[in-house]
Design a protein around this motif. Structure first.
Motif, PDB file in Angstrom:
ATOM      1  N   PRO A  72      -9.250  -4.534  -4.959  1.00 16.33           N
ATOM      2  CA  PRO A  72      -8.530  -4.840  -4.066  1.00 16.33           C
ATOM      3  C   PRO A  72      -8.851  -5.779  -2.891  1.00 16.33           C
ATOM      4  O   PRO A  72      -7.990  -5.986  -1.882  1.00 16.33           O
ATOM      5  N   SER A  73     -10.248  -6.090  -3.022  1.00 12.37           N
ATOM      6  CA  SER A  73     -10.794  -6.759  -1.717  1.00 12.37           C
ATOM      7  C   SER A  73     -10.091  -8.374  -1.830  1.00 12.37           C
ATOM      8  O   SER A  73     -10.428  -8.859  -0.939  1.00 12.37           O
ATOM      9  N   PHE A  74      -9.671  -8.587  -3.083  1.00 16.20           N
ATOM     10  CA  PHE A  74      -9.679  -9.922  -3.147  1.00 16.20           C
ATOM     11  C   PHE A  74      -7.749 -10.197  -3.685  1.00 16.20           C
ATOM     12  O   PHE A  74      -7.278  -9.449  -4.042  1.00 16.20           O
ATOM     13  N   ASN A  75      -7.616 -11.549  -3.499  1.00 13.95           N
ATOM     14  CA  ASN A  75      -6.142 -11.853  -3.745  1.00 13.95           C
ATOM     15  C   ASN A  75      -5.952 -12.335  -5.207  1.00 13.95           C
ATOM     16  O   ASN A  75      -5.934 -13.636  -5.615  1.00 13.95           O
ATOM     17  N   ALA A  76      -6.015 -11.218  -6.110  1.00  8.74           N
ATOM     18  CA  ALA A  76      -5.909 -11.586  -7.244  1.00  8.74           C
ATOM     19  C   ALA A  76      -5.752 -10.113  -8.038  1.00  8.74           C
ATOM     20  O   ALA A  76      -6.465  -9.347  -7.535  1.00  8.74           O
ATOM     21  N   GLY A  77      -4.964  -9.935  -9.105  1.00  5.20           N
ATOM     22  CA  GLY A  77      -4.833  -8.809  -9.686  1.00  5.20           C
ATOM     23  C   GLY A  77      -4.274  -7.700  -8.868  1.00  5.20           C
ATOM     24  O   GLY A  77      -3.488  -7.946  -7.961  1.00  5.20           O
ATOM     25  N   HIS A  78      -5.210  -6.657  -8.559  1.00  6.20           N
ATOM     26  CA  HIS A  78      -4.669  -5.488  -8.086  1.00  6.20           C
ATOM     27  C   HIS A  78      -4.441  -6.011  -6.512  1.00  6.20           C
ATOM     28  O   HIS A  78      -3.891  -5.182  -5.586  1.00  6.20           O
ATOM     29  N   GLY A  79      -5.512  -6.756  -5.880  1.00  4.06           N
ATOM     30  CA  GLY A  79      -5.190  -7.034  -4.437  1.00  4.06           C
ATOM     31  C   GLY A  79      -4.443  -8.171  -4.037  1.00  4.06           C
ATOM     32  O   GLY A  79      -4.414  -8.694  -3.043  1.00  4.06           O
ATOM     33  N   ALA A  80      -3.301  -8.624  -5.124  1.00  3.33           N
ATOM     34  CA  ALA A  80      -2.698 -10.053  -4.813  1.00  3.33           C
ATOM     35  C   ALA A  80      -1.877  -9.772  -3.591  1.00  3.33           C
ATOM     36  O   ALA A  80      -1.099  -8.734  -3.268  1.00  3.33           O
ATOM     37  N   VAL A  81      -1.687 -10.962  -2.989  1.00  7.50           N
ATOM     38  CA  VAL A  81      -0.559 -11.170  -1.911  1.00  7.50           C
ATOM     39  C   VAL A  81       0.816 -10.938  -2.422  1.00  7.50           C
ATOM     40  O   VAL A  81       0.991 -11.186  -3.541  1.00  7.50           O
ATOM     41  N   PHE A  82       1.883 -11.012  -1.725  1.00  3.85           N
ATOM     42  CA  PHE A  82       3.168 -10.770  -1.752  1.00  3.85           C
ATOM     43  C   PHE A  82       3.871 -12.047  -1.555  1.00  3.85           C
ATOM     44  O   PHE A  82       3.689 -12.948  -0.698  1.00  3.85           O
ATOM     45  N   GLU A 155      -1.643  -1.753   0.600  1.00  3.53           N
ATOM     46  CA  GLU A 155      -1.217  -1.774   1.912  1.00  3.53           C
ATOM     47  C   GLU A 155      -1.436  -3.023   2.880  1.00  3.53           C
ATOM     48  O   GLU A 155      -0.720  -3.520   3.669  1.00  3.53           O
ATOM     49  N   ARG A 156      -2.692  -3.419   2.722  1.00  2.00           N
ATOM     50  CA  ARG A 156      -3.223  -4.402   3.377  1.00  2.00           C
ATOM     51  C   ARG A 156      -2.406  -5.756   3.315  1.00  2.00           C
ATOM     52  O   ARG A 156      -2.140  -6.306   4.094  1.00  2.00           O
ATOM     53  N   ARG A 157      -1.918  -5.995   1.991  1.00  4.74           N
ATOM     54  CA  ARG A 157      -1.345  -7.338   1.632  1.00  4.74           C
ATOM     55  C   ARG A 157       0.021  -6.985   1.850  1.00  4.74           C
ATOM     56  O   ARG A 157       0.794  -7.940   2.426  1.00  4.74           O
ATOM     57  N   TRP A 158       0.844  -5.854   1.846  1.00  5.92           N
ATOM     58  CA  TRP A 158       2.071  -5.768   2.318  1.00  5.92           C
ATOM     59  C   TRP A 158       2.142  -5.828   3.935  1.00  5.92           C
ATOM     60  O   TRP A 158       3.210  -6.465   4.270  1.00  5.92           O
ATOM     61  N   LYS A 159       1.253  -5.375   4.790  1.00  4.71           N
ATOM     62  CA  LYS A 159       1.504  -5.666   6.095  1.00  4.71           C
ATOM     63  C   LYS A 159       1.014  -7.325   6.331  1.00  4.71           C
ATOM     64  O   LYS A 159       1.870  -7.810   7.274  1.00  4.71           O
ATOM     65  N   GLN A 160       0.411  -8.004   5.462  1.00  2.86           N
ATOM     66  CA  GLN A 160       0.319  -9.371   6.022  1.00  2.86           C
ATOM     67  C   GLN A 160       1.851  -9.909   5.493  1.00  2.86           C
ATOM     68  O   GLN A 160       1.973 -10.868   6.343  1.00  2.86           O
TER      69      GLN A 160
END
Length: 331
Positions: A72-82, A155-160
């Motif tokens: 989830p550290s990265f904007n790909a797969g499981h850590g993708a942005v919305f 949650e990190r990406r949702w807040k973004q």
């Protein structure tokens, strides 16, 4: 004009990866920084295991990117942005430099590892790029793993996204102020023992994107490209990488102008793209084992591993990353 032939034997296997340009030091707390560095090292070791066993560059690239997609550290797969509408829409591409075969997917919402589906498109279809529902139907046919869309939520990406929506409602053009939205795209390039090169890239795109926007990552020649002499994966403001055909331009400079890979990458990433108003970074690898990791943001998650199996990683611009002995490149 014919491309120069790859060397008969590679000097040494090499794998280079990135986890996205646009890193802002103040946005990473110590735990996030630690997790990102650990993930980069795991990805390097996964790809190196393939190369050390004599496997092809294509397999090493895919193995490394799967690790990064799952973290989830990265904007790909499981850590993708919305997206603006609250979805995760994923893009990926993979290219075999030895054969110029390529596969790509865009706008998928249920594919656990988009890079694996890009590989399937390359090897099990007559096409190069599949998108959206059609790509997911193909995934079902070939057995690529699908997941509930909730798998991608963090949650990190949702807040973004919520911040972007508030900014937009308040009249601030958040969507036009990179690099915050694209931080975390992942990619890998590899050179195997047989002298074959490969490149791959995977991303969730830009926070708050609309209308099925697709960036450079899945577009062959823009964010991803490999041939017999060069392999590139880009990370940055995708519209500018598309307009400059960035990945292909770097490899064309290596092939036709005989530029060292560092000079070629610098000319595109730090000159051509900023001239148009864009920014970002890239990783590039030449058939002689030389590498380049240019970027023009505060940082870029990046790393490489050679035949000795020792991973080298860095995040911020003020970190010095040692380069392979064969490399005449600079960051």
């Amino acid at each position: 004009m014919l491309l120069p032939a790859a060397p008969a034997l590679a000097a040494e296997p090499v794998l280079v990866i990135h986890g996205g340009a646009g890193v802002i030091r103040a946005d990473l707390d110590p735990a996030q920084e630690r997790d990102a560095r650990a993930a980069l090292e795991r990805a390097l070791r996964a790809g190196h295991a393939v190369l050390a066993a004599g496997g092809p560059a294509l397999d090493a690239v895919q193995a490394a990117i799967v690790v990064l997609e799952d973290d989830p550290s990265f904007n790909a797969g499981h850590g993708a942005v919305f997206t603006h509408d609250g979805y995760n829409e994923l893009d990926a591409a993979l290219m075999d430099g030895a054969t110029l075969r390529a596969g790509a997917v865009a706008g998928v919402r249920r594919v656990k590892n988009p890079i694996a589906l890009a590989r399937a498109v390359m090897e099990r279809s007559r096409h190069v790029m599949l998108t959206g529902a059609g790509a997911e139907a193909f995934a079902q046919e070939v057995g690529t793993e699908l997941v509930d869309p909730a798998y991608f939520r963090t949650e990190r990406r949702w807040k973004q996204l919520q911040k972007a929506l508030r900014d937009e409602a308040g009249g601030q053009a958040y969507v036009d102020t990179p690099p915050a939205q694209y931080t975390g795209t992942v990619g890998a390039v590899a050179l195997d023992r047989a002298g074959r090169l490969a490149a791959g890239t995977s991303t969730g795109g830009m926070t708050n994107k609309r209308y099925g926007r697709v960036g450079d990552a899945p577009i062959i020649g823009a964010g991803t490209y490999a041939n017999a002499v060069c392999a590139v994966s880009g990370t940055g403001w995708g519209e500018f990488y598309i307009r400059t055909a960035a990945a292909h331009d770097i490899c064309a400079r290596v092939a036709y102008l005989r530029q060292p890979v560092a000079a070629a990458a610098d000319a595109v990433i730090n000159a051509a793209i900023p001239k148009l108003g864009g920014d970002g970074g890239a990783i590039a690898l030449a058939a002689d084992g030389s590498i380049a990791l240019p970027f023009n943001t505060d940082g870029m998650h990046r790393g490489w591993i050679g035949a000795d199996g020792v991973p080298h990683v860095a995040i911020f611009a003020d970190e010095t990353l040692p380069l392979p002995a064969a490399a005449d490149a600079a960051e």
